[in-house]
Design an enzyme around this catalytic site. Structure first.
Site, PDB file in Angstrom:
ATOM      1  N   ASP A   7      -1.161  63.474  15.013  1.00  0.00           N
ATOM      2  CA  ASP A   7       0.166  63.225  15.583  1.00  0.00           C
ATOM      3  C   ASP A   7      -0.035  62.479  16.892  1.00  0.00           C
ATOM      4  O   ASP A   7      -1.143  62.443  17.441  1.00  0.00           O
ATOM      5  CB  ASP A   7       0.888  64.564  15.837  1.00  0.00           C
ATOM      6  CG  ASP A   7       2.259  64.348  16.476  1.00  0.00           C
ATOM      7  OD1 ASP A   7       2.975  63.431  16.033  1.00  0.00           O
ATOM      8  OD2 ASP A   7       2.607  65.066  17.430  1.00  0.00           O
ATOM      9  N   SER A   8       1.048  61.912  17.407  1.00  0.00           N
ATOM     10  CA  SER A   8       0.985  61.240  18.699  1.00  0.00           C
ATOM     11  C   SER A   8       0.702  62.232  19.825  1.00  0.00           C
ATOM     12  O   SER A   8       0.335  61.821  20.919  1.00  0.00           O
ATOM     13  CB  SER A   8       2.319  60.535  18.958  1.00  0.00           C
ATOM     14  OG  SER A   8       3.369  61.477  18.844  1.00  0.00           O
ATOM     15  N   TYR A  39       4.695  57.705  20.748  1.00  0.00           N
ATOM     16  CA  TYR A  39       4.616  56.562  19.842  1.00  0.00           C
ATOM     17  C   TYR A  39       6.040  56.051  19.529  1.00  0.00           C
ATOM     18  O   TYR A  39       6.209  54.896  19.167  1.00  0.00           O
ATOM     19  CB  TYR A  39       3.992  56.967  18.497  1.00  0.00           C
ATOM     20  CG  TYR A  39       2.487  57.174  18.470  1.00  0.00           C
ATOM     21  CD1 TYR A  39       1.722  57.223  19.629  1.00  0.00           C
ATOM     22  CD2 TYR A  39       1.838  57.322  17.250  1.00  0.00           C
ATOM     23  CE1 TYR A  39       0.352  57.434  19.565  1.00  0.00           C
ATOM     24  CE2 TYR A  39       0.461  57.520  17.177  1.00  0.00           C
ATOM     25  CZ  TYR A  39      -0.270  57.579  18.341  1.00  0.00           C
ATOM     26  OH  TYR A  39      -1.633  57.784  18.268  1.00  0.00           O
ATOM     27  N   GLY A  40       6.992  56.957  19.649  1.00  0.00           N
ATOM     28  CA  GLY A  40       8.341  56.705  19.142  1.00  0.00           C
ATOM     29  C   GLY A  40       9.097  55.569  19.786  1.00  0.00           C
ATOM     30  O   GLY A  40      10.113  55.118  19.258  1.00  0.00           O
ATOM     31  N   CYS A  71       3.075  62.804  12.345  1.00  0.00           N
ATOM     32  CA  CYS A  71       3.995  62.059  13.202  1.00  0.00           C
ATOM     33  C   CYS A  71       4.961  61.241  12.333  1.00  0.00           C
ATOM     34  O   CYS A  71       4.536  60.453  11.484  1.00  0.00           O
ATOM     35  CB  CYS A  71       3.172  61.134  14.092  1.00  0.00           C
ATOM     36  SG  CYS A  71       4.160  60.096  15.170  1.00  0.00           S
ATOM     37  N   ASN A  72       6.249  61.433  12.579  1.00  0.00           N
ATOM     38  CA  ASN A  72       7.247  60.698  11.788  1.00  0.00           C
ATOM     39  C   ASN A  72       7.227  59.203  12.104  1.00  0.00           C
ATOM     40  O   ASN A  72       7.418  58.382  11.210  1.00  0.00           O
ATOM     41  CB  ASN A  72       8.650  61.224  12.085  1.00  0.00           C
ATOM     42  CG  ASN A  72       8.906  62.564  11.436  1.00  0.00           C
ATOM     43  OD1 ASN A  72       9.586  62.651  10.428  1.00  0.00           O
ATOM     44  ND2 ASN A  72       8.344  63.620  12.003  1.00  0.00           N
ATOM     45  N   GLU A 150       9.362  69.000  25.401  1.00  0.00           N
ATOM     46  CA  GLU A 150       8.110  69.040  26.176  1.00  0.00           C
ATOM     47  C   GLU A 150       8.296  69.718  27.521  1.00  0.00           C
ATOM     48  O   GLU A 150       7.352  70.270  28.073  1.00  0.00           O
ATOM     49  CB  GLU A 150       7.556  67.626  26.331  1.00  0.00           C
ATOM     50  CG  GLU A 150       7.181  67.087  24.974  1.00  0.00           C
ATOM     51  CD  GLU A 150       6.072  66.084  24.958  1.00  0.00           C
ATOM     52  OE1 GLU A 150       5.854  65.441  25.989  1.00  0.00           O
ATOM     53  OE2 GLU A 150       5.449  65.954  23.888  1.00  0.00           O
ATOM     54  N   CYS A 182      11.361  64.122  13.193  1.00  0.00           N
ATOM     55  CA  CYS A 182      10.472  64.029  14.366  1.00  0.00           C
ATOM     56  C   CYS A 182       9.749  65.353  14.520  1.00  0.00           C
ATOM     57  O   CYS A 182      10.348  66.424  14.302  1.00  0.00           O
ATOM     58  CB  CYS A 182      11.294  63.724  15.618  1.00  0.00           C
ATOM     59  SG  CYS A 182      10.324  63.732  17.135  1.00  0.00           S
ATOM     60  N   HIS A 184       8.909  67.084  16.984  1.00  0.00           N
ATOM     61  CA  HIS A 184       9.383  68.037  17.992  1.00  0.00           C
ATOM     62  C   HIS A 184      10.672  68.754  17.584  1.00  0.00           C
ATOM     63  O   HIS A 184      10.985  69.810  18.116  1.00  0.00           O
ATOM     64  CB  HIS A 184       9.655  67.314  19.313  1.00  0.00           C
ATOM     65  CG  HIS A 184       8.430  66.854  20.025  1.00  0.00           C
ATOM     66  ND1 HIS A 184       7.541  65.970  19.472  1.00  0.00           N
ATOM     67  CD2 HIS A 184       7.953  67.152  21.267  1.00  0.00           C
ATOM     68  CE1 HIS A 184       6.559  65.740  20.335  1.00  0.00           C
ATOM     69  NE2 HIS A 184       6.784  66.452  21.430  1.00  0.00           N
TER      70      HIS A 184
HETATM   71  N1  DGL Z   1       5.432  62.596  17.004  1.00  0.00           N
HETATM   72  C1  DGL Z   1       6.551  61.715  17.198  1.00  0.00           C
HETATM   73  C2  DGL Z   1       7.367  61.621  15.914  1.00  0.00           C
HETATM   74  O1  DGL Z   1       7.363  62.517  15.094  1.00  0.00           O
HETATM   75  C3  DGL Z   1       7.425  62.172  18.355  1.00  0.00           C
HETATM   76  C4  DGL Z   1       6.820  61.949  19.716  1.00  0.00           C
HETATM   77  C5  DGL Z   1       6.523  60.490  19.962  1.00  0.00           C
HETATM   78  O2  DGL Z   1       7.460  59.693  20.195  1.00  0.00           O
HETATM   79  O3  DGL Z   1       5.354  60.136  19.905  1.00  0.00           O
HETATM   80  O4  DGL Z   1       8.023  60.640  15.700  1.00  0.00           O
END
Ligand code: DGL
Length: 259
Positions: A7-8, A39-40, A71-72, A150, A182, A184
């Site tokens: 994941d990011s 990453y988003g 990570c989505n 977060e 996502c 989170h």
């Molecule tokens: N892990 C990212 C997602 O599921 C969320 C956090 C990010 O923006 O990196 O899209």
């Protein structure tokens, strides 16, 4: 050989935790690229490059034989590239989320929430409409949800306010199902369902399990390893996501393979 999950950052530990629960005997290696989160809000090219680097690290250094893209944003943009690049099964969160939403929606009006990258990629929307061309899909980027989680502000009034601010317009369109697109957002599930108890919520951290079950049935030693490219102060607030038996280690970004 272990299942690799990346994941990011630490949000993907929601996915890791659920995999760990359903596959107690599987060896799991998690990589959270905390040094480069989020990453988003990055470009498609950057998300693909980071995803290749994270995957190569898990594949080459930890010999994983299944790769789970928790990570989505990475699942939305990089899945096909990863599937072409690696000779092991690569499982993303989009397809399982789509299948689960189509299973539970009664009225064919489905909402998708995620980062800018996930929403702009249209990955969920495309997948949903490919499988069910007659449904309606409504998407909304919810960029403030990640920092709220977060900051540990899960039950804070500001979070309730933002839930209404982002999701009400989807509810006004008549959705009966909402995909949490996502990593989170599963942590906000309680808040979202208390504001909108009538909406069915699809949580990718849960629905990915069936996909993994269909290809993975090994018994191993059940080790758990968590690698993070940075341990930020924000992590302390989410530390409860870590499992008791997880060994956590910081690695340098330079350890991720350069491609
Ligand atoms: N892990 C990212 C997602 O599921 C969320 C956090 C990010 O923006 O990196 O899209």
């Amino acid at each position: 050989m272990p299942i690799g999950i990346f994941d990011s950052g630490v949000g993907g530990l929601t996915v890791y935790k659920s995999i760990s629960k359903f596959f107690p005997d599987a060896d799991l290696v998690y990589l959270g690229d905390c040094a480069r989160v989020p990453y988003g809000n990055k470009s498609k090219e950057t998300i693909i490059r980071y995803s290749l680097e994270c995957s190569s690290y898990l594949y080459e250094k930890h010999n994983v034989d299944v790769l789970v893209v928790a990570c989505n944003s990475a699942s939305s943009y990089a899945l096909d590239v990863l599937r072409n690049y690696f000779d092991i099964p690569v499982i993303g969160v989009v397809e399982p989320g789509v299948e689960a939403a189509l299973d539970v929606s009664k009225n064919g009006k489905i909402g998708v929430i995620g980062t800018y990258a996930t929403v702009n990629s249209n990955a969920y929307k495309r997948n949903l409409l490919d499988k069910a061309p007659d449904i309606q899909v409504f998407q909304k980027a919810c960029p403030l949800f990640v920092p709220l989680v977060e900051e540990g502000m899960i039950n804070h009034p500001v979070t309730y306010h933002m839930v209404k601010e982002y999701i009400q317009e989807l509810v006004d369109k008549g959705i009966d199902t909402l995909i949490l697109g996502c990593t989170h957002y599963p942590l906000l599930k309680g808040v979202i369902s208390s504001v909108y108890p009538e909406i069915k919520i699809v949580d990718s951290s849960e629905v990915i399990i069936d996909k993994i079950k269909s290809i993975y049935n090994k018994k191993e030693s059940g080790f758990r390893k968590v690698f993070l490219t940075d341990i930020s102060p924000a992590f302390k607030k989410l530390e409860s996501l870590l499992l008791e038996n997880s060994k956590m280690e910081k690695i340098e970004l330079s350890e991720l393979c350069k491609i």
